[in-house]
Write a protein that holds these residues in place. Structure first.
Motif, mmCIF file in Angstrom:
data_model
loop_
_atom_site.group_PDB
_atom_site.id
_atom_site.type_symbol
_atom_site.label_atom_id
_atom_site.label_comp_id
_atom_site.label_asym_id
_atom_site.label_seq_id
_atom_site.Cartn_x
_atom_site.Cartn_y
_atom_site.Cartn_z
ATOM 1 N N SER B 2 0.830 -1.197 0.000
ATOM 2 C CA SER B 2 0.000 0.000 0.000
ATOM 3 C C SER B 2 0.868 1.252 0.000
ATOM 4 O O SER B 2 2.063 1.202 0.272
ATOM 5 C CB SER B 2 -0.926 0.008 1.221
ATOM 6 O OG SER B 2 -0.158 -0.022 2.405
ATOM 7 N N LEU B 4 1.143 5.132 1.521
ATOM 8 C CA LEU B 4 0.663 6.049 2.548
ATOM 9 C C LEU B 4 0.627 7.462 1.996
ATOM 10 O O LEU B 4 1.612 7.944 1.425
ATOM 11 C CB LEU B 4 1.592 6.002 3.773
ATOM 12 C CG LEU B 4 1.352 7.072 4.849
ATOM 13 C CD1 LEU B 4 -0.031 6.937 5.478
ATOM 14 C CD2 LEU B 4 2.439 6.988 5.933
ATOM 15 N N VAL B 28 -3.382 4.082 2.133
ATOM 16 C CA VAL B 28 -3.548 4.378 3.551
ATOM 17 C C VAL B 28 -3.497 5.889 3.684
ATOM 18 O O VAL B 28 -2.514 6.515 3.271
ATOM 19 C CB VAL B 28 -2.415 3.754 4.383
ATOM 20 C CG1 VAL B 28 -2.573 4.129 5.844
ATOM 21 C CG2 VAL B 28 -2.383 2.251 4.200
ATOM 22 N N ARG B 51 -8.009 3.029 3.358
ATOM 23 C CA ARG B 51 -8.100 3.037 4.825
ATOM 24 C C ARG B 51 -7.659 4.397 5.338
ATOM 25 O O ARG B 51 -6.736 5.000 4.808
ATOM 26 C CB ARG B 51 -7.216 1.951 5.425
ATOM 27 C CG ARG B 51 -7.842 0.566 5.348
ATOM 28 C CD ARG B 51 -6.994 -0.458 6.055
ATOM 29 N NE ARG B 51 -5.658 -0.546 5.495
ATOM 30 C CZ ARG B 51 -5.360 -1.170 4.364
ATOM 31 N NH1 ARG B 51 -6.301 -1.779 3.663
ATOM 32 N NH2 ARG B 51 -4.120 -1.204 3.933
ATOM 33 N N ALA B 70 -1.341 -0.036 9.916
ATOM 34 C CA ALA B 70 -1.496 -0.062 8.457
ATOM 35 C C ALA B 70 -0.539 -1.083 7.844
ATOM 36 O O ALA B 70 -0.919 -1.865 6.958
ATOM 37 C CB ALA B 70 -1.224 1.324 7.875
ATOM 38 N N HIS B 71 0.687 -1.063 8.320
ATOM 39 C CA HIS B 71 1.748 -1.904 7.802
ATOM 40 C C HIS B 71 1.423 -3.390 7.976
ATOM 41 O O HIS B 71 1.780 -4.216 7.134
ATOM 42 C CB HIS B 71 3.025 -1.554 8.573
ATOM 43 C CG HIS B 71 4.274 -1.753 7.793
ATOM 44 N ND1 HIS B 71 4.559 -1.082 6.626
ATOM 45 C CD2 HIS B 71 5.344 -2.566 8.011
ATOM 46 C CE1 HIS B 71 5.735 -1.461 6.172
ATOM 47 N NE2 HIS B 71 6.237 -2.370 6.993
ATOM 48 N N ARG B 73 -1.496 -4.768 7.886
ATOM 49 C CA ARG B 73 -2.508 -5.183 6.915
ATOM 50 C C ARG B 73 -1.890 -5.361 5.533
ATOM 51 O O ARG B 73 -2.153 -6.347 4.850
ATOM 52 C CB ARG B 73 -3.611 -4.126 6.804
ATOM 53 C CG ARG B 73 -4.608 -4.138 7.939
ATOM 54 C CD ARG B 73 -5.337 -2.798 7.959
ATOM 55 N NE ARG B 73 -6.582 -2.875 8.686
ATOM 56 C CZ ARG B 73 -7.746 -3.167 8.146
ATOM 57 N NH1 ARG B 73 -7.839 -3.407 6.849
ATOM 58 N NH2 ARG B 73 -8.829 -3.227 8.884
#
Lengths: 319, 319
Positions: B2, B4, B28, B51, B70-71, B73
């Protein structure tokens, strides 16, 4: 009136304070004495033109109190801001070091200069703001500015907020971009390292890197002389000057050999690999001091001469 | 994996998130939602690739917790760091604003990128890093860099520590120096000011300064397009690009007249004195985007066209 010198017990600070006192100024000296440099200020004790306060500029409230006390005795009209982290490798492993000691000290200095209406700042910047430009000649107008150490980054950040403060409330700022400065009292740096290594092990001197790394060196006596010269002659609101030797510098090999010759001529020198000493260390640069020369100042010593003098002084210091 | 995006609920952030989601990325989004910009993210709610966490990056512990969550997931492999103070005048009156929101957010982002081994950052820098060069054409290599606002100073400081981080641990960084960016959702800026003023008092629009101040404007749609283009094509460890219009920009007078024509064609425009709007505002600059053009990207709208589009969009937003 008086002049505030921050980082006054540091290597450049002590030499600047001496020159300011000798030329008849009242000096207020601030230093956090983090590295136990108390003794550097001993020569000035008892001089009625000299006052000292132990204060960490990162603590803005303590800084304000100390400045207020100084200001009440004799209005502070100018700040020479030298306080900073001087240990570049320490800042590489922990960026908080340079943020705190190199940048926040400047930030807080400006906050309080505004509060106390102090109109002029002289700032110890660094050639480290330039980053690695290879063989390009570095003038004060060179860009881009991509420092490769947190130290260089936080010196650039300091220049930047001083520049913004000139737009906002300061009358004058002088930014001095130093190259490597040598002399005494030496507290860190390659000469001191070599002298100490060789005293610890007199038979061999091990050198980080292959010894081809080349830098210009200026003796601290000349640096202080140049800064005071510029302070008088450069009258723009914002004045930025490279200060350095007029030559292309000397190699690490030259330094190692000079130290060996001074400490133990029979020692063997062992070199490592590569032209960089550590992450963030710019391998080579060519530094223009044309602007300084045009203003009328030139160093009287070249890098090699300054280096030989500093080696003699540091060997004596370390006896 | 993902991506950020910090400052994701801000003006540029929202538009960037939209583009990243549309091109199939997992996003994210972090934002402190300081200005109540909750609703800007509403369009993405329910998208499984999106997210969001409300977090102030200045609080490094809260930031670490949110990033860790976050990481776990989906590994974060890249950060688009847009979080910053966007209110330049606020930073003029209080330098702590830009130190905290423009610089410390970057500082903490880098600290955590190192901790989490995230190798790539794209950063929203600013033309404000250049300061006032008069009529000189500004390329990415232009120096000296003496910003005249704390905002510009702290953007330059952010560039500088990113540059040092590239030397130390980052694999790639892209620095984007924006000019004035316009479009929706507008949260501040001259168009929004004019639209709101004229709605409050439909008979007269008062303009700070004499209206001759001239700037290039880029529409946010084009800005995001350019950044994603550069992100794919520029492969150096450190990549710095001016992003802007290809022209010399439009005057404040043009903006005032465009807003007047859109809101109330019968309104009178009253100008002030001088070409600077406020302390720290660069009166005029000429911005080169040659590097960007050489890479293969050009804006499809000129400043005037972008301005007309943004005025239409902002008038609609403010109904």
């Amino acid at each position: 009136v008086s002049i505030l010198v921050t980082g006054a017990a540091g290597f450049v600070g002590v030499n600047l304070v001496r020159s300011l006192l000798l030329s008849g100024h009242d000096v207020v000296a601030f230093d956090k004495l983090g590295d136990g440099r108390h003794e550097h200020l001993r020569p000035f004790k008892g001089n009625p033109s000299f006052r000292f306060a132990q204060v960490d500029l990162v603590d803005v409230d303590a800084f304000r109190l100390a400045l207020d006390a100084a200001h009440r005795r004799a209005a502070v009209t100018e700040v020479w801001h030298l306080a900073a982290n001087s240990d570049i490798p320490a800042g590489i492993s922990d960026p908080a070091v340079d943020h705190r000691d190199t940048f926040l000290t400047t930030f807080n200095t400006l906050i309080l200069m505004k509060e106390f209406s102090i109109p002029a700042i002289a700032f110890a910047s660094s050639s480290a703001v330039y980053g690695d430009h290879g063989a390009k000649v570095l003038t004060e107008d060179t860009g881009p500015l991509f420092p490769i150490s947190n130290y260089g980054a936080m010196k650039l950040a300091s220049e930047a907020i001083i520049s913004a403060a000139v737009e906002s409330f300061l009358e004058h700022a002088w930014l001095f971009r130093f190259p490597n400065v040598i002399g005494v009292p030496a507290t860190h740096g390659v000469i001191l390292d070599f002298v100490r290594k060789l005293k610890a092990n007199p038979s061999v001197l091990t050198v980080l890197g292959d010894g081809t790394q080349q830098k210009g060196y200026l003796h601290v006596d000349e640096l202080v002389d140049a800064m005071l010269f510029v302070r008088e002659r450069a009258t723009e609101p914002l004045n930025c000057f490279n200060v350095g030797s007029a030559d292309e510098g000397v190699t690490v090999r030259f330094i190692a050999e000079t130290v060996r010759d001074a400490v133990n001529p029979n020692a063997q020198i062992q070199y490592g690999l590569g032209s960089k000493g550590w992450v963030g260390d710019v391998p080579r640069f060519v530094y223009s001091i044309e602007r300084l020369v045009a203003l009328g100042w030139k160093p009287s010593m070249g890098s090699a001469e300054a280096l030989r003098l500093a080696v003699r002084q540091i060997v004596k210091q370390e006896v």
